[in-house]
Enzyme design. Structure first.
Site, mmCIF file in Angstrom:
data_model
loop_
_atom_site.group_PDB
_atom_site.id
_atom_site.type_symbol
_atom_site.label_atom_id
_atom_site.label_comp_id
_atom_site.label_asym_id
_atom_site.label_seq_id
_atom_site.Cartn_x
_atom_site.Cartn_y
_atom_site.Cartn_z
ATOM 1 N N GLY A 271 -4.712 -5.204 25.887
ATOM 2 C CA GLY A 271 -5.096 -6.619 26.389
ATOM 3 C C GLY A 271 -4.015 -7.616 25.757
ATOM 4 O O GLY A 271 -2.834 -7.824 26.457
ATOM 5 N N TRP B 231 -10.901 -7.665 19.847
ATOM 6 C CA TRP B 231 -10.634 -7.663 21.327
ATOM 7 C C TRP B 231 -10.309 -9.080 21.573
ATOM 8 O O TRP B 231 -10.848 -10.119 21.991
ATOM 9 C CB TRP B 231 -11.832 -7.451 22.180
ATOM 10 C CG TRP B 231 -12.455 -6.128 21.914
ATOM 11 C CD1 TRP B 231 -13.419 -6.091 21.288
ATOM 12 C CD2 TRP B 231 -12.082 -4.972 22.487
ATOM 13 N NE1 TRP B 231 -14.033 -4.634 21.178
ATOM 14 C CE2 TRP B 231 -13.038 -4.157 21.832
ATOM 15 C CE3 TRP B 231 -11.269 -4.484 23.280
ATOM 16 C CZ2 TRP B 231 -13.165 -2.638 22.232
ATOM 17 C CZ3 TRP B 231 -11.094 -2.945 23.809
ATOM 18 C CH2 TRP B 231 -12.142 -2.230 22.971
ATOM 19 N N GLU C 151 -10.417 -11.699 24.739
ATOM 20 C CA GLU C 151 -11.863 -12.318 24.702
ATOM 21 C C GLU C 151 -12.222 -13.217 23.558
ATOM 22 O O GLU C 151 -13.057 -14.210 23.702
ATOM 23 C CB GLU C 151 -12.709 -10.894 24.919
ATOM 24 C CG GLU C 151 -12.385 -10.156 26.063
ATOM 25 C CD GLU C 151 -12.435 -10.668 27.311
ATOM 26 O OE1 GLU C 151 -13.310 -11.649 27.561
ATOM 27 O OE2 GLU C 151 -11.861 -10.503 28.084
#
Length: 584
Positions: free
Chosen positions: A400, A479, A482
């Site tokens: 990501g 992550w 997020e």
């Protein structure tokens, strides 16, 4: 028996042997699978036919590998998965290939027909489960249907009757060992299935030429259809005076060094162009669905593609040219489409501004300071990787946060990423398949630490199968898209967005690969060189989690209702609301 060739010709022809012969006849060199009793007869015959069997550690990875093989070689990708959980494991990867429009054949077997509906081992409605994410689904129980069923499935996968994508075929397991009649084998089923050639009609060429003559600010946007048409595309850009934007699915169609390419001016080019020319490209979320709130309200669209998704989805073209991209470009280059009043100042201005911004980005990447946490910026890592990338390098990006940084800084000539499905965990299997398909070329995979966790065990597959890829883990223990969004919206909560510090280099060593950990930029160059000299290798690089990526800034994690990007969503809402009412 003295050889596999002797064994492959012994005994009566079986359905499994016919399947293997058909797959081999399509030019397939590698099939990706996981051992399973239901499908072993097919794999055995494929091996005897000279097709290499690559056994992954998870069915998702096997299908990802077939996906990458197809995208990079242009040859049908083939995966074989066993019944029940083997098949359901594969659905995520099949869905990824479906959205990417990748020609893929997935074979499986189901419970024996006499046990169907009785609570058999591993019994689930496999065809029903996979149907929504497949271009074609077929269950075969009769030897007479095997070869014509495979032929139809491959034709559908290649996009002969619609968009390309995965085709799924499963067999009754008892069928695989049955004899197939000689007259079936004598029929013309073993010729390679080719994608039909679609040439443009003269009326649509005339309409396209008319749009080009009237245009002052033409912009070409690449899609899957642009791949393989590089020389024609380059000539068309020069002749038409068009600027060019690639997308993730067209990266590699045109060299990043091409002067007409303006990736650093994407937003402005889309907003100011008066003619948008799409080349085998859906107007999906990455292109704001063709919204007039993002593109110029008066812009006209020339859409070139083979199917309805590429011609009129979300926004129909003012001219729709139903043809292969190379055929369309070839025909246009023979027509009279020279613009009568081109805006050369606009074109030259965007090229100059793009070059300046690209230079500034390169300088920034070379001089980024160490962050407060003592770790390097992800763009620092990408800058070092760029030194090892040339036209013979295949770049894979998975993750990501790191994908967002790679879109800004990575220079890639041949490229794959996790695609429109956003399928984390695809990077390691993609890189394995890339290395096996092109063993003489360099394969470099840049993978976020979260994404690496999905398929890290496939490093063992790379070692076992001799896939000489370099895997670089951008490790921020999070992550991070997020996490950054959570810090903004839920400051007093930490809900699984951070990860424990992990040593992925040590994991790689335990699986038989070369592994090194890099904590400082000064050690990075040497580690990359040693990794490239000892492939397969995993270089675990500590990067900061404090760097804010462009995807975080764009509001991607907000999940806006109308568009993927918050600014586009705001622009669409403003357009829908219209100008404020004048006071009475």
């Amino acid at each position: 028996m003295t050889s596999s060739q002797d064994n492959s010709e012994a005994g009566p022809p079986t359905v499994s042997r016919a399947i293997a012969r058909f797959i081999s006849s399509q030019g397939v060199k590698r099939v990706y699978t996981l051992p399973g009793s239901h499908v072993k007869p097919i794999c055995s015959e494929l091996d005897l036919a000279g097709v290499r069997i690559i056994s992954a550690r998870d069915e998702r990875s096997a299908v990802h590998m077939a996906h990458a093989d197809a995208d990079l070689t242009g040859i049908l990708g083939v995966a074989i998965v066993t019944a029940g959980p083997g098949m359901t494991n594969a659905i995520t990867s099949i869905a990824s290939a479906f959205l990417a429009r990748t020609p893929l054949l997935v074979l499986s077997a189901r419970v024996p027909d006499p046990q169907a509906g009785m609570g058999a081992l591993e019994e689930v409605p496999q065809a029903d489960l996979v149907r929504p994410v497949s271009r074609h689904v077929r269950e075969i129980s009769d030897a007479r249907h095997v070869l014509q069923g495979l032929h139809l499935a491959v034709s559908s996968a290649m996009g002969n009757d619609g968009p390309a994508g995965p085709a799924y075929v499963d067999f009754a397991p008892n069928l695989l060992k049955m004899r197939i009649a000689d007259w079936h084998l004598r029929q013309n089923w073993f010729e390679p299935v080719k994608r039909s050639v679609r040439a443009p009609g003269q009326d649509s060429i005339d309409g396209a030429a008319r749009l080009l003559r009237q245009s002052r600010r033409p912009l070409v946007i690449g899609g899957r259809g642009a791949l393989g048409s590089g020389d024609l595309l380059e000539r068309f850009l020069e002749a038409s005076g068009s600027l060019y934007l690639d997308t993730r699915e067209s990266r590699g169609a045109l060299s990043p060094d091409n002067a007409n390419s303006v990736p650093a001016q994407r937003g402005r080019a889309m907003a100011e162009a008066d003619l948008i020319i799409t080349l085998g490209r859906r107007l999906d979320f990455e292109l704001a669905f063709g919204s007039p709130a993002i593109f110029s309200e008066g812009a006209r669209f020339l859409r070139i593609g083979r199917n309805i998704e590429e011609l009129s989805e979300n926004r129909p073209g003012d001219v729709q040219l139903c043809a292969d991209v190379d055929a369309a470009l070839r025909a246009l280059l023979k027509s009279d489409f020279k613009a009568t009043d081109p805006d050369r100042g606009w074109r030259e201005g965007l090229i100059a501004t793009n070059a300046e911004k690209s230079r500034a980005t390169s300088e920034k990447m070379a001089n980024l300071p160490v962050e407060a946490d003592g770790r390097m910026h992800p763009l620092t890592l990408i800058g070092h990787i760029n030194r090892h990338v040339d036209e013979d390098t295949i770049c894979i990006v998975d993750g990501g946060d790191i994908l967002s940084h790679a879109r800004v800084g990575l220079r890639a000539y041949r490229y794959l990423d996790l695609g429109p499905f956003g399928c984390l965990g695809s990077g390691v299997p993609y890189a394995i398949a890339a290395s096996l398909a092109f063993p003489e070329d360099r394969t470099v995979a840049i993978v976020g630490d979260g994404a690496f966790g999905f398929s890290a065990i496939e490093i063992e597959t790379a070692v076992r199968c001799g896939a000489r890829a370099l895997f670089i883990v951008a490790n921020n223990d999070a992550w991070n898209i997020e996490r950054q969004d959570q810090l903004i919206k839920y400051a007093d909560q930490e809900l699984g967005s951070t990860l424990s510090p992990c040593r992925y280099d040590l994991l790689a060593r335990s699986l038989g690969a070369h592994g090194e950990r890099v904590d400082r930029e000064g050690d990075l160059a040497g580690a990359l060189e040693r990794g490239l000299a000892n492939l397969p290798a995993v270089i675990d690089v500590a990067v900061t989690r404090n760097a804010i990526s462009s995807d975080t800034r764009s509001g991607l994690a907000n999940v806006p209702p109308l568009h993927a990007v918050q600014a586009w969503d705001d622009a669409e809402r403003a357009m829908m609301d219209g100008p404020a009412a004048a006071p009475q």
